[in-house]
Design a protein around this motif. Structure first.
Motif, PDB file in Angstrom:
ATOM      1  N   ALA A  71       0.831  -1.198   0.000  1.00  0.00           N
ATOM      2  CA  ALA A  71       0.000   0.000   0.000  1.00  0.00           C
ATOM      3  C   ALA A  71       0.855   1.233   0.000  1.00  0.00           C
ATOM      4  O   ALA A  71       0.340   2.345  -0.070  1.00  0.00           O
ATOM      5  N   SER A 108       0.001   2.414  -5.756  1.00  0.00           N
ATOM      6  CA  SER A 108      -1.214   2.071  -6.486  1.00  0.00           C
ATOM      7  C   SER A 108      -2.406   2.346  -5.579  1.00  0.00           C
ATOM      8  O   SER A 108      -2.282   2.286  -4.362  1.00  0.00           O
ATOM      9  N   PRO A 109      -3.551   2.661  -6.151  1.00  0.00           N
ATOM     10  CA  PRO A 109      -4.698   3.014  -5.314  1.00  0.00           C
ATOM     11  C   PRO A 109      -5.246   1.802  -4.580  1.00  0.00           C
ATOM     12  O   PRO A 109      -5.283   0.708  -5.114  1.00  0.00           O
ATOM     13  N   HIS A 110      -5.631   2.028  -3.358  1.00  0.00           N
ATOM     14  CA  HIS A 110      -6.127   0.917  -2.559  1.00  0.00           C
ATOM     15  C   HIS A 110      -7.571   1.030  -2.160  1.00  0.00           C
ATOM     16  O   HIS A 110      -8.161   0.070  -1.701  1.00  0.00           O
ATOM     17  N   THR A 111      -8.113   2.210  -2.303  1.00  0.00           N
ATOM     18  CA  THR A 111      -9.524   2.335  -1.977  1.00  0.00           C
ATOM     19  C   THR A 111     -10.337   2.012  -3.214  1.00  0.00           C
ATOM     20  O   THR A 111      -9.860   2.119  -4.341  1.00  0.00           O
ATOM     21  N   GLU A 112     -11.587   1.625  -2.994  1.00  0.00           N
ATOM     22  CA  GLU A 112     -12.449   1.330  -4.140  1.00  0.00           C
ATOM     23  C   GLU A 112     -12.653   2.560  -4.996  1.00  0.00           C
ATOM     24  O   GLU A 112     -12.620   2.500  -6.225  1.00  0.00           O
ATOM     25  N   GLY A 113     -12.872   3.684  -4.302  1.00  0.00           N
ATOM     26  CA  GLY A 113     -13.070   4.920  -5.050  1.00  0.00           C
ATOM     27  C   GLY A 113     -11.850   5.272  -5.874  1.00  0.00           C
ATOM     28  O   GLY A 113     -11.958   5.691  -7.029  1.00  0.00           O
ATOM     29  N   GLY A 114     -10.673   5.054  -5.276  1.00  0.00           N
ATOM     30  CA  GLY A 114      -9.445   5.332  -5.995  1.00  0.00           C
ATOM     31  C   GLY A 114      -9.319   4.490  -7.245  1.00  0.00           C
ATOM     32  O   GLY A 114      -8.903   4.974  -8.298  1.00  0.00           O
ATOM     33  N   ARG A 115      -9.708   3.227  -7.119  1.00  0.00           N
ATOM     34  CA  ARG A 115      -9.582   2.344  -8.278  1.00  0.00           C
ATOM     35  C   ARG A 115     -10.550   2.721  -9.386  1.00  0.00           C
ATOM     36  O   ARG A 115     -10.188   2.740 -10.563  1.00  0.00           O
ATOM     37  N   ILE A 116     -11.787   3.000  -9.012  1.00  0.00           N
ATOM     38  CA  ILE A 116     -12.770   3.388 -10.034  1.00  0.00           C
ATOM     39  C   ILE A 116     -12.320   4.664 -10.726  1.00  0.00           C
ATOM     40  O   ILE A 116     -12.370   4.782 -11.956  1.00  0.00           O
ATOM     41  N   PHE A 117     -11.863   5.617  -9.904  1.00  0.00           N
ATOM     42  CA  PHE A 117     -11.395   6.858 -10.506  1.00  0.00           C
ATOM     43  C   PHE A 117     -10.210   6.602 -11.421  1.00  0.00           C
ATOM     44  O   PHE A 117     -10.073   7.228 -12.474  1.00  0.00           O
ATOM     45  N   CYS A 118      -9.349   5.665 -11.014  1.00  0.00           N
ATOM     46  CA  CYS A 118      -8.187   5.339 -11.846  1.00  0.00           C
ATOM     47  C   CYS A 118      -8.625   4.852 -13.210  1.00  0.00           C
ATOM     48  O   CYS A 118      -8.070   5.260 -14.234  1.00  0.00           O
ATOM     49  N   ILE A 119      -9.642   3.999 -13.242  1.00  0.00           N
ATOM     50  CA  ILE A 119     -10.125   3.473 -14.519  1.00  0.00           C
ATOM     51  C   ILE A 119     -10.619   4.603 -15.408  1.00  0.00           C
ATOM     52  O   ILE A 119     -10.234   4.732 -16.574  1.00  0.00           O
ATOM     53  N   ILE A 120     -11.476   5.449 -14.837  1.00  0.00           N
ATOM     54  CA  ILE A 120     -12.053   6.524 -15.652  1.00  0.00           C
ATOM     55  C   ILE A 120     -10.956   7.485 -16.110  1.00  0.00           C
ATOM     56  O   ILE A 120     -10.910   7.914 -17.262  1.00  0.00           O
TER      57      ILE A 120
ATOM     58  N   PHE B  29      -6.470  11.968  -6.589  1.00  0.00           N
ATOM     59  CA  PHE B  29      -5.856  10.780  -5.985  1.00  0.00           C
ATOM     60  C   PHE B  29      -5.411  11.070  -4.571  1.00  0.00           C
ATOM     61  O   PHE B  29      -5.609  10.267  -3.655  1.00  0.00           O
ATOM     62  N   ILE B  32      -8.247  11.168  -2.159  1.00  0.00           N
ATOM     63  CA  ILE B  32      -8.905   9.884  -1.900  1.00  0.00           C
ATOM     64  C   ILE B  32      -8.002   8.952  -1.105  1.00  0.00           C
ATOM     65  O   ILE B  32      -8.431   8.276  -0.175  1.00  0.00           O
ATOM     66  N   GLU B  33      -6.741   8.901  -1.502  1.00  0.00           N
ATOM     67  CA  GLU B  33      -5.883   7.847  -0.960  1.00  0.00           C
ATOM     68  C   GLU B  33      -5.188   8.212   0.330  1.00  0.00           C
ATOM     69  O   GLU B  33      -4.826   7.335   1.115  1.00  0.00           O
ATOM     70  N   TYR B 203     -10.956  -3.917 -12.545  1.00  0.00           N
ATOM     71  CA  TYR B 203      -9.790  -3.049 -12.402  1.00  0.00           C
ATOM     72  C   TYR B 203      -8.560  -3.729 -12.996  1.00  0.00           C
ATOM     73  O   TYR B 203      -7.803  -3.126 -13.766  1.00  0.00           O
ATOM     74  N   PHE B 206      -8.801  -3.893 -16.850  1.00  0.00           N
ATOM     75  CA  PHE B 206      -8.555  -2.605 -17.468  1.00  0.00           C
ATOM     76  C   PHE B 206      -7.091  -2.220 -17.400  1.00  0.00           C
ATOM     77  O   PHE B 206      -6.490  -1.811 -18.393  1.00  0.00           O
TER      78      PHE B 206
END
Lengths: 383, 314
Positions: A71, A108-120, B29, B32-33, B203, B206
């Motif tokens: 993390a 790398s993002p570890h929160t769900e929100g972080g991951r979704i945002f990463c995709i978009i 980021f 959020i993180e 994830y 992608f």
């Protein structure tokens, strides 16, 4: 490209992968085993030295530590004088690694929100970066092209176009390597403290966008040195990545263009060759047909004439042996025809030998010899 | 002059927009993180203190031990008990590694340890990456016809205008790709990998198919994975085919943008039309010869040749 070519190349890729796999295995597995033994020995040592710790407790701790490190949290040292992995400059760097598709992975993002945002974010950012790269590569190419044109003008003696192109490509590659590879290697060696090989390894892995993340510029320097210098070290690294990527992309597209030009040229040559061959075959077959046609007309004419002569001869000889003026004229016509006969036999023999064998003329008994003999007989009787 | 000025203006516009986009991403980021990171850090501190309190281990000894463990772990060597049997460099895993190297995904869950391994990786990547890109573009060129041109032709013949036809076709293709290459594999991964949720699966798909390859999720690395070799080979095939499909999508989008005049407006490289016609004409006409000769004698402008074609826009 045809299916055969594509599947051939595909098999070559699979073969390349298998070769790579065996070489990597041969190189790395011994190392891995020795590392494993070393760390296990460490663990046993530790457990032996500190008898109050039992194995399962230690493993729990290690598991937690490992997941924390993934993390991005560094459990060594105190929590106080550590820089966060998600402050603005590091986040900027992370966003950059996502968009350039390098993807180091040390953060790398570890929160769900972080991951979704990463995709978009990546969905929109990667094409954007692609356009940017195309533009920068274009400008680089234009600048370089202008430089080459200037150099071409300066060259007085006559050099062929291909030589100029080859030399200019070499200069481009050398120059680019100097600026985008050699110079950063030296800088990284100095700042990060890596060996030469490790620096070259990092540069290549980054600029081809593979981005393993085992070496990341600016990772180690965090927390220990003066942070102000760090603040513009990372943006400079990012800028170098951008221009270096454009350079690598330009080099790779140049290589791809060469492949395409070479394949086009070979296709052209093959196509030309095929066209010539087809033309030649067409000509030959046309000539052949023409010859056969002429020949069959010829043979038909001669056959008609021979048939008429035969009729006349048989009617003449059938009545009596007297020589009338008509016979003299007949003998002269026979003589003419005899001259024609050698041609007939000659032309009959090689090509249309089958016709002669079917032998419409010979079957009628009107062989050239026979005609000669008859003519002699007639002439003798005349004399 | 006006043209040149416009292209520079566009370029600076792009760069500026790009920098702003990055800053925006950084802010989001970060916000959020960072809280999660802080929380994890405090938890870890607490854990460490508990461990130290309960036992006779000194701080320094623990630090040393942890450093060694982390260094080993970085290269994929784990100190945990049940991880000692599987190797990261058996044939299937090495092939998986070579594949991540060559497709530029680069997870980083295993990296070469030895110096020779590193040098070999450099050479292997320098040759393998352009080669793979060439293969992928060649494959995409071949499947362009049955998957794109033929359906678009069909749509046009059934009455649609060219521009809406391409849009409709692109949307259909996009939906199909998302279903087959994101949703379905994500479902498979979330069942096979025990610790992954469905969102983690998507994830992962992608991040891999865009060749970012962060490496936080890598399939087949659980220590007690059944049929590990087969699984890794299947994932490799999925990655390769998925990458090809991504290229196809990008190329279709590029052609669509061409048709709608976007690329000329933004002064971006156009899609190459000539390659497609070459496929179907085995013989070259006389006219072509002059054209290619002219092309061959142009001064070498590597960037002006269409696109960042090896990496992204296809």
């Amino acid at each position: 490209m045809r299916w055969k070519t594509v599947s051939a190349i595909f098999f070559m890729v699979v073969l390349y992968l298998i070769i790579g796999a065996t070489v990597f295995r041969a190189l790395e597995q011994p190392h891995e085993s020795s590392q494993k033994l070393a760390i296990l020995a460490e663990k046993l040592d530790f457990l032996a030295m500190h008898a109050c710790v039992n194995s399962s407790e230690l493993e729990d701790l290690v598991k937690q530590v490992v997941s924390a490190v993934r993390a991005g949290v560094n459990p060594t040292g105190n929590a106080f004088n550590q820089t966060s992995l998600w402050d603005i400059s590091s986040s900027f760097f992370f966003a950059g690694t996502v968009i350039t598709t390098i993807g180091f992975g040390n953060i790398s993002p570890h929160t769900e929100g972080g991951r979704i945002f990463c995709i978009i974010y990546a969905l929109l950012g990667i094409p954007l970066f692609g356009f940017l790269l195309a533009g920068v590569g274009d400008q680089l190419g234009t600048i370089f092209g202008k430089g080459i044109a200037k150099v071409e003008k300066m060259i007085v003696w006559k050099v062929s176009q291909t030589k100029i192109r080859v030399i200019s490509t070499l200069i481009f590659i050398l120059f680019g390597c100097l600026i985008f590879v050699a110079l950063p290697v030296v800088i990284f060696k100095h700042i990060e403290g890596w060996s030469t090989l490790e620096s070259i390894y990092f540069v290549v892995i980054t600029l081809t966008t593979i981005g393993f993340g085992d070496f990341v510029a600016g990772e180690k320097a965090g927390g220990s040195d003066n942070p102000e210098f760090l603040n513009y070290y990372k943006p400079v690294v990012w800028f170098w990545i951008l221009v270096g990527l454009a350079y690598f992309a330009a080099v790779l597209s140049m290589i791809g263009d060469w492949f395409r030009v070479i394949s086009k040229k070979t296709k052209e040559e093959v196509g030309e060759f095929r066209a010539h061959a087809a033309e030649w075959t067409a000509n030959v077959s046309a000539e052949f047909k023409e010859t056969r046609r002429r020949l069959s007309v010829d043979i038909h004419d001669k056959f008609q004439r021979a048939a008429s002569i035969k009729r006349r001869l048989s009617s003449e000889l059938g009545i009596n042996q007297e020589m009338t003026p008509g016979k003299r004229s007949l003998s002269t016509t026979l003589c003419e025809d005899r001259e024609a006969y050698p041609n007939l036999t000659l032309s009959l023999s090689p090509v249309t030998g089958s016709l002669a064998r079917n032998g419409s003329l010979y079957l009628n008994g009107l062989s050239p010899d026979y005609a000669d003999r008859r003519e002699f007989a007639i002439n003798e009787s005349l004399n | 002059m006006h043209f040149v000025g416009r292209s520079w203006l566009l370029l600076t516009g792009f760069i500026l927009f790009y920098v702003i986009y990055l800053l925006f991403g950084a802010l989001v980021f970060s916000s959020i993180e960072r809280p999660m990171e802080d929380r994890m850090r405090t938890e870890l501190e607490v854990l460490k203190q508990e461990f130290l309190n309960l036992s006779c281990v000194s701080d320094a000894a623990l630090e040393r031990f942890l450093l060694k463990v982390l260094a080993a772990n970085k290269y994929g060597v784990s100190v945990l008990r049940n991880a000692s049997t599987t190797s990261n460099w058996d044939l299937a895993s090495s092939m998986f590694f070579a594949n991540t190297l060559v497709t530029t995904v680069g997870y980083g869950h295993t990296t070469p340890l030895s110096d020779t391994g590193k040098s070999f990786s450099i050479l292997y990547a320098l040759i393998g990456v352009p080669f793979t890109m060439l293969v992928l573009t060649a494959c995409v060129q071949r499947i362009m016809f049955p998957l794109v041109l033929a359906p678009v032709g069909l749509l046009q013949r059934s009455g649609l205008e060219p521009r809406p036809a391409t849009i409709v076709h692109f949307l259909l293709l996009l939906i199909l790709v998302v279903m087959c290459f994101f949703v379905a594999p994500a479902a498979v991964f979330s069942t096979v990998e025990l610790s992954w949720s469905f969102l983690d699966g998507i994830y992962f798909c992608f991040i891999s198919l865009c060749t970012i390859g962060l490496g936080d999720f890598v399939p087949g690395t659980q220590p007690n994975q059944q049929y590990r070799s087969l699984y890794q080979v299947a994932v490799m095939v999925y990655l390769f085919v998925g990458l090809m499909v991504m290229f196809l999508l990008l190329r279709t989008f590029h052609k669509m943008a061409d048709l709608h005049g976007l690329t000329t407006f933004l002064q971006l490289p156009r899609c190459e039309e000539s390659d497609l016609e070459e496929d179907r004409e085995p013989m070259v006409e006389v006219g072509h010869k002059d054209l290619t000769e002219k092309e061959a004698t142009k001064p070498l402008e590597p960037g002006s040749q269409p696109s960042y074609n090896t990496m992204n826009t296809g």
